[in-house]
Enzyme design. Sequence first.
Site, PDB file in Angstrom:
ATOM      1  N   SER A  20      -7.593  10.687   1.714  1.00 19.28           N
ATOM      2  CA  SER A  20      -8.230  10.897   0.416  1.00 19.28           C
ATOM      3  C   SER A  20      -9.730  11.129   0.513  1.00 19.28           C
ATOM      4  CB  SER A  20      -7.899   9.722  -0.495  1.00 19.28           C
ATOM      5  OG  SER A  20      -8.330   9.996  -1.804  1.00 19.28           O
ATOM      6  N   HIS A  21     -10.507  10.227  -0.061  1.00 13.45           N
ATOM      7  CA  HIS A  21     -11.960  10.391  -0.157  1.00 13.45           C
ATOM      8  C   HIS A  21     -12.672   9.739   1.024  1.00 13.45           C
ATOM      9  CE1 HIS A  21     -10.354   6.806  -1.878  1.00 13.45           C
ATOM     10  NE2 HIS A  21     -11.475   6.200  -1.570  1.00 13.45           N
ATOM     11  N   ASP A  67      -8.798  15.285  -0.567  1.00 12.22           N
ATOM     12  CA  ASP A  67      -7.462  15.862  -0.734  1.00 12.22           C
ATOM     13  C   ASP A  67      -7.244  16.464  -2.114  1.00 12.22           C
ATOM     14  OD1 ASP A  67      -7.552  13.314  -1.866  1.00 12.22           O
ATOM     15  OD2 ASP A  67      -5.385  13.042  -1.686  1.00 12.22           O
ATOM     16  N   LYS A  91      -2.691  12.349  -9.346  1.00 11.27           N
ATOM     17  CA  LYS A  91      -3.876  12.725 -10.091  1.00 11.27           C
ATOM     18  C   LYS A  91      -4.327  14.091  -9.580  1.00 11.27           C
ATOM     19  CE  LYS A  91      -6.365   9.595  -7.093  1.00 11.27           C
ATOM     20  NZ  LYS A  91      -6.181   8.152  -6.897  1.00 11.27           N
ATOM     21  N   ASP A 137      -7.459  15.217  -5.285  1.00  8.16           N
ATOM     22  CA  ASP A 137      -6.873  14.555  -6.452  1.00  8.16           C
ATOM     23  C   ASP A 137      -7.905  13.872  -7.352  1.00  8.16           C
ATOM     24  OD1 ASP A 137      -7.364  12.514  -4.682  1.00  8.16           O
ATOM     25  OD2 ASP A 137      -5.333  11.682  -4.710  1.00  8.16           O
ATOM     26  N   ARG A 138      -9.115  13.664  -6.837  1.00  7.11           N
ATOM     27  CA  ARG A 138     -10.135  13.026  -7.685  1.00  7.11           C
ATOM     28  C   ARG A 138     -11.067  14.061  -8.289  1.00  7.11           C
ATOM     29  NH1 ARG A 138     -12.236   7.358  -5.172  1.00  7.11           N
ATOM     30  NH2 ARG A 138     -10.181   6.482  -4.811  1.00  7.11           N
ATOM     31  N   ASP A 160     -12.402  15.529  -4.333  1.00  6.14           N
ATOM     32  CA  ASP A 160     -12.489  14.745  -3.093  1.00  6.14           C
ATOM     33  C   ASP A 160     -11.749  15.397  -1.923  1.00  6.14           C
ATOM     34  OD1 ASP A 160      -9.880  14.271  -3.929  1.00  6.14           O
ATOM     35  OD2 ASP A 160      -9.863  12.248  -3.094  1.00  6.14           O
ATOM     36  N   THR A 189       0.853  -1.183   0.000  1.00  5.33           N
ATOM     37  CA  THR A 189       0.000   0.000   0.000  1.00  5.33           C
ATOM     38  C   THR A 189       0.896   1.243   0.000  1.00  5.33           C
ATOM     39  OG1 THR A 189      -0.110  -0.038   2.404  1.00  5.33           O
ATOM     40  CG2 THR A 189      -1.890  -1.114   1.239  1.00  5.33           C
ATOM     41  N   ARG A 225      -3.175   4.211   6.301  1.00  2.05           N
ATOM     42  CA  ARG A 225      -4.506   4.791   6.412  1.00  2.05           C
ATOM     43  C   ARG A 225      -5.298   4.001   7.445  1.00  2.05           C
ATOM     44  NH1 ARG A 225      -7.671   5.898   0.879  1.00  2.05           N
ATOM     45  NH2 ARG A 225      -5.761   6.977   0.321  1.00  2.05           N
ATOM     46  N   GLU A 275      -7.653   6.805 -14.004  1.00  2.00           N
ATOM     47  CA  GLU A 275      -8.208   5.610 -13.395  1.00  2.00           C
ATOM     48  C   GLU A 275      -9.724   5.723 -13.360  1.00  2.00           C
ATOM     49  OE1 GLU A 275      -5.794   3.597 -10.186  1.00  2.00           O
ATOM     50  OE2 GLU A 275      -5.666   5.681  -9.566  1.00  2.00           O
ATOM     51  N   GLU A 276     -10.388   4.590 -13.394  1.00  2.00           N
ATOM     52  CA  GLU A 276     -11.846   4.575 -13.351  1.00  2.00           C
ATOM     53  C   GLU A 276     -12.385   5.168 -12.056  1.00  2.00           C
ATOM     54  OE1 GLU A 276     -13.305   2.585 -10.886  1.00  2.00           O
ATOM     55  OE2 GLU A 276     -11.287   1.955 -10.322  1.00  2.00           O
ATOM     56  N   ARG A 322     -14.198  -5.254  -5.286  1.00  2.00           N
ATOM     57  CA  ARG A 322     -14.596  -4.418  -6.418  1.00  2.00           C
ATOM     58  C   ARG A 322     -14.767  -5.302  -7.645  1.00  2.00           C
ATOM     59  NH1 ARG A 322     -13.961   0.372  -4.018  1.00  2.00           N
ATOM     60  NH2 ARG A 322     -11.967   1.060  -3.150  1.00  2.00           N
TER      61      ARG A 322
HETATM   62  C1  G1P Z   1      -8.781   3.114  -4.860  1.00  2.98           C
HETATM   63  C2  G1P Z   1      -9.005   3.192  -6.349  1.00  2.98           C
HETATM   64  C3  G1P Z   1      -7.688   3.384  -7.067  1.00  2.98           C
HETATM   65  C4  G1P Z   1      -6.973   4.611  -6.507  1.00  2.98           C
HETATM   66  C5  G1P Z   1      -6.861   4.485  -4.992  1.00  2.98           C
HETATM   67  C6  G1P Z   1      -6.277   5.741  -4.377  1.00  2.98           C
HETATM   68  O1  G1P Z   1      -7.972   2.009  -4.564  1.00  2.98           O
HETATM   69  O2  G1P Z   1      -9.654   2.048  -6.842  1.00  2.98           O
HETATM   70  O3  G1P Z   1      -7.926   3.531  -8.439  1.00  2.98           O
HETATM   71  O4  G1P Z   1      -5.700   4.736  -7.055  1.00  2.98           O
HETATM   72  O5  G1P Z   1      -8.150   4.273  -4.419  1.00  2.98           O
HETATM   73  O6  G1P Z   1      -7.088   6.862  -4.615  1.00  2.98           O
HETATM   74  P1  G1P Z   1      -8.562   0.609  -4.062  1.00  2.98           P
HETATM   75  O7  G1P Z   1      -9.396   0.904  -2.854  1.00  2.98           O
HETATM   76  O8  G1P Z   1      -9.406   0.093  -5.187  1.00  2.98           O
HETATM   77  O9  G1P Z   1      -7.354  -0.233  -3.801  1.00  2.98           O
HETATM   78 ZN    ZN Z   2      -7.935  11.621  -3.003  1.00  4.87          ZN
END
Ligand code: G1P
Ligand code: ZN
Length: 538
Positions: free
Chosen positions: A112-113, A278, A375, A280-281, A276, A17, A21, A362-363, A491
């Site tokens: 992050s989110h 921080d 990002k 980046d999204r 989001d 990772t 987190r 990324e999706e 996922r």
């Molecule tokens: C998720 C998203 C991945 C992104 C990551 C960090 O990771 O799927 O694309 O890079 O958050 O923002 P995942 O929880 O799927 O490992």
């Molecule tokens: Zn983020």
Amino acid sequence: MIQTIPTKPFDGQQPGTSGLRKKVKIFQQPHYAENFIQSIFNALDGFAGQTLVVGGDGRFFNREVIQTAIGMAAANGFGRVLVGQGGLLSTPAASNIIRRNKAYGGIILSASHNPGGPDGDFGIKYNAGNGGPAPEKITDVIFARTTTISSYKIASGQSVDLGKTGVSSIGGMTVEVVDPIVDYAALMQQLFDFDAIRDLFKSGFRMRFDAMCAITGPYGKGILEGMLGAPAGTVMNGTPLPDFGGHHPDPNPVHAKELYDLMMSESAPDFGAASDGDGDRNLIIGRNQFVTPSDSLAMLAANAHLAPGYARGLAGIARSMPTSAAADRVAEKLGIKCYETPTGWKYFGNLLDAGLVTICGEESAGTGSDHVREKDGLWAVLLWLNILARRRQSVESIVREHWRDYGRNHYSRHDYEEVDAEAAGNLMKSLRGQMETLPDKHGIKMVDDFAYDDPVDGSRSEAQGIRLLFEDGSRIVYRLSGTGTAGATLRVYIEKFQPDSNLHGVETQAALADLIDLSRNIAEIQRRTGRDLPTVIT
Ligand code: G1P
Ligand code: ZN
């Protein structure tokens, strides 16, 4: 005073990772954040006298850990810390500051989110001198250090006044409190046609940017309302709050529902976007037209030449493996390469550094380019604005034309959150066990566990997700999230290519219905996890 404080190995970052987190409550345990920051420093060398960038997304506990990180940087021998005013820096702005100042690296505080507040999440990650998340060869060493740590060093008894910009010193180290926005805004101004976007707003074009009470509020107000002349009120939820005002700051139609509903209503403005926790999204929605992140990547790539920063064209495109293949079609038409990488922004770093790609995505709502090594949510919004300013069409008509020209990749991700970790592990194991027997059934052509060989440094990453590839180009992909903080998140990514434009208007879940059923049956999701339906569909 520099203190050396004895401590013990701890249950920190998991291997693979890109940061640590956890729940805020875990971070609040004595020595916890200190242990991880010291493990980062113990994994690095040659930083004596060098510059470290420190900043975070302002979530609950940010201020405390900012002071800790500064005190520890001083005690460990850094020469200078650059820290955002108020302890704030969006992740892409931190990446930019690292690069501009040729810093040794940076420490970014964010989850992050994920939700914030006393019961929410917190996180710490290390970014290297290229401004990007540390590659696996560094994070593996950081993990190893968490298992052997015996003490940490901190300059205690002093704290930095984060309230105003300026220079001070702590334990012999220089501390510069910098404006979080100025350098970032200057970079955006270089890349995009601000005059054209200003004219667009002058012509009556209206947008709403939802900062979700997170870090991009001040960036959005400064750039959109300040520099680009969007009317006051364009930025909603624009004041960063430690608990994000109770929002789950993940910019998708579920968590940015207020914006989504507005964009689908009679009173929708021309353009809606969000970012989001921080920064980046991104989320992109036109009036009555949601743009999936995978489509957005493809559309940005196809139109990037309309922005001054990309007028020369693109060197290449990269997308994470689960991201739809819409971008591949654009790359093909442009005659450039499209790289398919494992999930996670860190895999784009080498490709960007080597100049092999210009745009990546990324999706999961991350899009960005070689301007930083993260990002960048607002970047995507500004590139869309630049394209809209030049094409003077609605988002909807740009999307429809794109599908007409390239075909449509129907795409959806189904998340089964907080499932039992052992059950999720067994589900993946069972899929791996079926890799030989699935082909030839249900139109499946090939099944594999995605592996990636980095073309720049030759490193190999294995077991990145089970891919079911169908004869007609459809795909089902299964992987376990690496970023959750409770249980496991399964996922499932489902994609179907639809060349026939008469069928482009079909609703996505309906277009994918057969594949969705199959995704549940093959993995026995109900039996193994007890879940009939996903928690979140995007
Ligand atoms: C998720 C998203 C991945 C992104 C990551 C960090 O990771 O799927 O694309 O890079 O958050 O923002 P995942 O929880 O799927 O490992
Ligand atoms: Zn983020």
